[in-house]
Design a protein around this motif. Structure first.
Motif, short mmCIF file in Angstrom:
data_model
loop_
_atom_site.label_atom_id
_atom_site.label_comp_id
_atom_site.label_asym_id
_atom_site.label_seq_id
_atom_site.Cartn_x
_atom_site.Cartn_y
_atom_site.Cartn_z
N HIS A 96 2.19 -2.23 -10.26
CA HIS A 96 2.66 -1.22 -9.32
C HIS A 96 2.60 -1.84 -7.93
O HIS A 96 1.52 -2.27 -7.49
CB HIS A 96 1.77 0.03 -9.37
CG HIS A 96 2.31 1.09 -10.25
ND1 HIS A 96 1.80 1.37 -11.49
CD2 HIS A 96 3.35 1.94 -10.07
CE1 HIS A 96 2.49 2.34 -12.04
NE2 HIS A 96 3.44 2.71 -11.19
N LEU A 97 3.73 -1.92 -7.28
CA LEU A 97 3.80 -2.52 -5.94
C LEU A 97 4.47 -1.55 -4.98
O LEU A 97 5.38 -0.80 -5.39
CB LEU A 97 4.59 -3.83 -5.98
CG LEU A 97 4.03 -4.96 -6.85
CD1 LEU A 97 5.01 -6.11 -6.93
CD2 LEU A 97 2.70 -5.43 -6.30
N PRO A 98 4.09 -1.55 -3.72
CA PRO A 98 4.67 -0.64 -2.73
C PRO A 98 6.05 -1.13 -2.25
O PRO A 98 6.24 -1.46 -1.08
CB PRO A 98 3.63 -0.63 -1.61
CG PRO A 98 3.00 -1.99 -1.69
CD PRO A 98 2.99 -2.34 -3.16
N LEU A 99 7.00 -1.18 -3.14
CA LEU A 99 8.32 -1.73 -2.85
C LEU A 99 9.06 -0.90 -1.81
O LEU A 99 9.53 -1.42 -0.80
CB LEU A 99 9.14 -1.84 -4.14
CG LEU A 99 8.49 -2.65 -5.27
CD1 LEU A 99 9.25 -2.45 -6.58
CD2 LEU A 99 8.40 -4.12 -4.90
N SER A 100 9.19 0.41 -2.06
CA SER A 100 9.94 1.26 -1.11
C SER A 100 9.18 1.43 0.20
O SER A 100 9.79 1.48 1.27
CB SER A 100 10.29 2.61 -1.74
OG SER A 100 9.13 3.33 -2.09
N ARG A 101 7.87 1.50 0.14
CA ARG A 101 7.09 1.61 1.37
C ARG A 101 7.27 0.35 2.23
O ARG A 101 7.41 0.42 3.45
CB ARG A 101 5.61 1.85 1.07
CG ARG A 101 4.82 2.20 2.34
CD ARG A 101 3.37 2.49 2.07
NE ARG A 101 2.67 1.22 1.91
CZ ARG A 101 1.72 0.98 1.02
NH1 ARG A 101 1.33 1.93 0.20
NH2 ARG A 101 1.15 -0.20 0.94
N THR A 102 7.31 -0.79 1.59
CA THR A 102 7.54 -2.05 2.31
C THR A 102 8.91 -2.04 2.96
O THR A 102 9.06 -2.44 4.12
CB THR A 102 7.39 -3.24 1.34
OG1 THR A 102 6.06 -3.23 0.81
CG2 THR A 102 7.65 -4.56 2.05
N ALA A 103 9.92 -1.57 2.22
CA ALA A 103 11.27 -1.47 2.79
C ALA A 103 11.30 -0.53 3.99
O ALA A 103 11.92 -0.83 5.01
CB ALA A 103 12.26 -1.01 1.72
N LEU A 104 10.59 0.59 3.88
CA LEU A 104 10.51 1.54 5.00
C LEU A 104 9.84 0.87 6.21
O LEU A 104 10.28 1.07 7.35
CB LEU A 104 9.75 2.80 4.59
CG LEU A 104 10.51 3.76 3.69
CD1 LEU A 104 9.56 4.79 3.07
CD2 LEU A 104 11.61 4.47 4.47
N GLU A 105 8.80 0.09 5.96
CA GLU A 105 8.11 -0.60 7.05
C GLU A 105 9.02 -1.64 7.71
O GLU A 105 8.88 -1.94 8.89
CB GLU A 105 6.83 -1.26 6.54
CG GLU A 105 5.74 -0.24 6.20
CD GLU A 105 4.57 -0.84 5.45
OE1 GLU A 105 4.56 -2.07 5.16
OE2 GLU A 105 3.64 -0.07 5.13
N LEU A 106 9.97 -2.18 6.94
CA LEU A 106 10.94 -3.13 7.50
C LEU A 106 12.04 -2.40 8.28
O LEU A 106 12.82 -3.05 8.97
CB LEU A 106 11.58 -3.95 6.38
CG LEU A 106 10.68 -4.98 5.72
CD1 LEU A 106 11.36 -5.57 4.49
CD2 LEU A 106 10.31 -6.09 6.69
N GLY A 107 12.10 -1.07 8.11
CA GLY A 107 13.06 -0.29 8.88
C GLY A 107 14.18 0.36 8.11
O GLY A 107 14.97 1.12 8.67
N ASN A 108 14.28 0.10 6.79
CA ASN A 108 15.38 0.70 6.04
C ASN A 108 15.04 0.72 4.55
O ASN A 108 14.95 -0.33 3.91
CB ASN A 108 16.66 -0.10 6.28
CG ASN A 108 17.90 0.62 5.81
OD1 ASN A 108 17.85 1.40 4.86
ND2 ASN A 108 19.01 0.35 6.47
#
Length: 184
Positions: free
Chosen positions: A113-125
């Motif tokens: 389980h990895l924070p894939l979408s949270r990481t994308a949100l932190e990148l801005g999109n």
């Protein structure tokens, strides 16, 4: 790539860029001399319905172009679990987004389980969740060389998304690298 045939799925919902991820990985693998068959399934709703991109990868000709049992499964939404889970091999590598796919069926299958979408949100999109997942998959599986996928992302990304996609790919690697190191 230890097996002569590898089957994988990017599963989630329409609008998550799963087909793009599948195409990018297929192009990277083909550039390394692998034979790749790509297919996809999606519900008639353009966004929100079940969607997947499947790849069958072989060192020689692909004898049957559709996957039978997945070696790798990337889940970006809980909607993809039910149609995908029964088709994984017992030792399949499963990568699932912590936010959009928080629960997986019981079993001994290796899962991350990895924070894939949270990481994308932190990148801005959030739209680059698929590229974060692609980086994580390659880091954990070694299915292709990092340079191969970076070259495909560079040539296949719209100019407006190029830097963001490269950042997302690097972020996926960064998420998975400690996990891969701990497993070895």
């Amino acid at each position: 790539m230890p097996h002569s045939r590898i089957e994988l799925r990017f599963g989630g919902t329409g609008g998550q860029g799963l087909i793009l991820s599948g195409k990018m990985l297929a192009d990277a693998l083909a550039s390394e001399g692998k034979h790749v068959a790509q297919s996809q399934t999606y519900e008639p709703t353009s966004r929100g319905g079940f969607c997947n991109a499947d790849l069958v990868v072989a060192n020689g000709e692909v004898d049957y172009p559709l996957p039978i049992a997945f070696d790798y499964l990337v889940l970006l939404d809980k909607l993809a679990v039910k149609p995908s889970w029964p088709r994984i091999k017992p030792d399949a590598l499963v990568i699932a987004d912590t936010r959009l796919c928080p629960e997986l069926p019981d079993g001994s299958t290796p899962r991350h389980h990895l924070p894939l979408s949270r990481t994308a949100l932190e990148l801005g999109n959030e739209r680059v969740t698929n590229i974060v997942a692609l980086g994580a998959l390659i880091a954990l599986s070694g299915i292709c060389k990092r340079q191969s996928i970076e070259r495909v992302v560079r040539t296949g990304s719209p100019r407006a998304f190029l830097d963001l996609n490269l950042d997302a790919l690097a972020a996926g690697y960064a998420l998975a690298t400690p996990v891969a190191a701990a497993a070895s």
